[in-house]
Design an enzyme around this catalytic site. Structure first.
Site, PDB file in Angstrom:
ATOM      1  N   ASN A  18       1.126  -1.133   0.753  1.00 28.37           N
ATOM      2  CA  ASN A  18       0.035   0.621  -0.461  1.00 28.37           C
ATOM      3  C   ASN A  18       1.065   1.366   0.560  1.00 28.37           C
ATOM      4  O   ASN A  18       1.855   0.961   0.730  1.00 28.37           O
ATOM      5  CB  ASN A  18      -0.873  -0.045   0.985  1.00 28.37           C
ATOM      6  CG  ASN A  18      -2.023   0.959   0.802  1.00 28.37           C
ATOM      7  OD1 ASN A  18      -2.091   2.179   1.447  1.00 28.37           O
ATOM      8  ND2 ASN A  18      -3.138   0.607   1.192  1.00 28.37           N
ATOM      9  N   ALA A  19       0.438   2.160  -0.486  1.00 27.87           N
ATOM     10  CA  ALA A  19       1.381   3.202  -1.671  1.00 27.87           C
ATOM     11  C   ALA A  19       0.974   4.277  -0.070  1.00 27.87           C
ATOM     12  O   ALA A  19       1.451   5.822  -0.206  1.00 27.87           O
ATOM     13  CB  ALA A  19       1.305   4.305  -2.422  1.00 27.87           C
TER      14      ALA A  19
END
Length: 194
Positions: A47-48
């Site tokens: 997840n960024a």
């Protein structure tokens, strides 16, 4: 009085992270399986979210910090964090699989944030849920591309550029600024007061 029956497989989200002086609320949809298991926001390693926040806060090492230290940095920068859905049934982690969604108490939270200037919505589900929960809200809602690895059609650099609009609402480290009510790249909710 008997309690209402809960849907089988109903998952409970995470508690909000906030302090009364928050100027920006970052709103997700509902924690994915990795986040629920870890009881941490954005725990999936791909997840960024944390790399995006590291870039926005000019703290590239933020994603490498212990979880509690990352949360502390958000609070220090006057950023609140929560999800638009409090409870739901969702096999897996895709927002499209959310069923029996119970909204979070967003009106109660924002009522406790007198310096709130904007709400950044991490993905379309968060944006739609925020608009439904806060009709006529005086703050801009920023519809951002999801930080989820499921949105593989948008690379990190494109996400970073879109999320860059949040910088207008971020408090500089150690600095108080007067609240403002508008900014660049704000998407109005379909039912927002005009």
């Amino acid at each position: 009085m008997p309690r209402a029956a809960q849907a089988p497989g109903l998952s409970q989200g995470l508690a909000p992270l906030w302090r009364e002086d928050a100027e920006l609320l970052l709103l997700g949809s509902f924690p994915g399986q990795a986040s629920l298991a870890a009881r941490q926001y954005y725990a999936h390693p791909r997840n960024a979210f944390w790399p995006l926040l590291g870039a926005l806060l000019d703290e590239p090492d933020l994603p490498k910090q212990p979880y509690e230290a990352r949360l502390q940095r958000l609070v220090e920068r006057r950023v609140a964090l929560w999800d638009a859905v409090a409870r739901c049934v969702r096999p897996g982690s895709l927002d499209s699989r959310i069923r029996d969604a119970e909204p979070s108490a967003l009106p109660d939270l924002v009522a406790r944030l007198p310096r709130l200037r904007a709400i950044g919505c991490n993905g379309g589900t968060a944006f739609r849920q925020a608009c439904a929960a806060l009709p006529g809200a005086p703050w801009p809602f920023l519809a951002l591309p999801s930080s989820s690895p499921a949105l593989a059609s948008v690379d990190f650099e494109a996400k970073r550029q879109a999320w860059w609009a949040l910088r207008f609402f971020l408090a500089p480290a150690g600095h108080f600024r007067q609240p403002q009510r508008a900014g660049p790249d704000c998407a109005p909710c379909p039912n927002a007061a005009r």
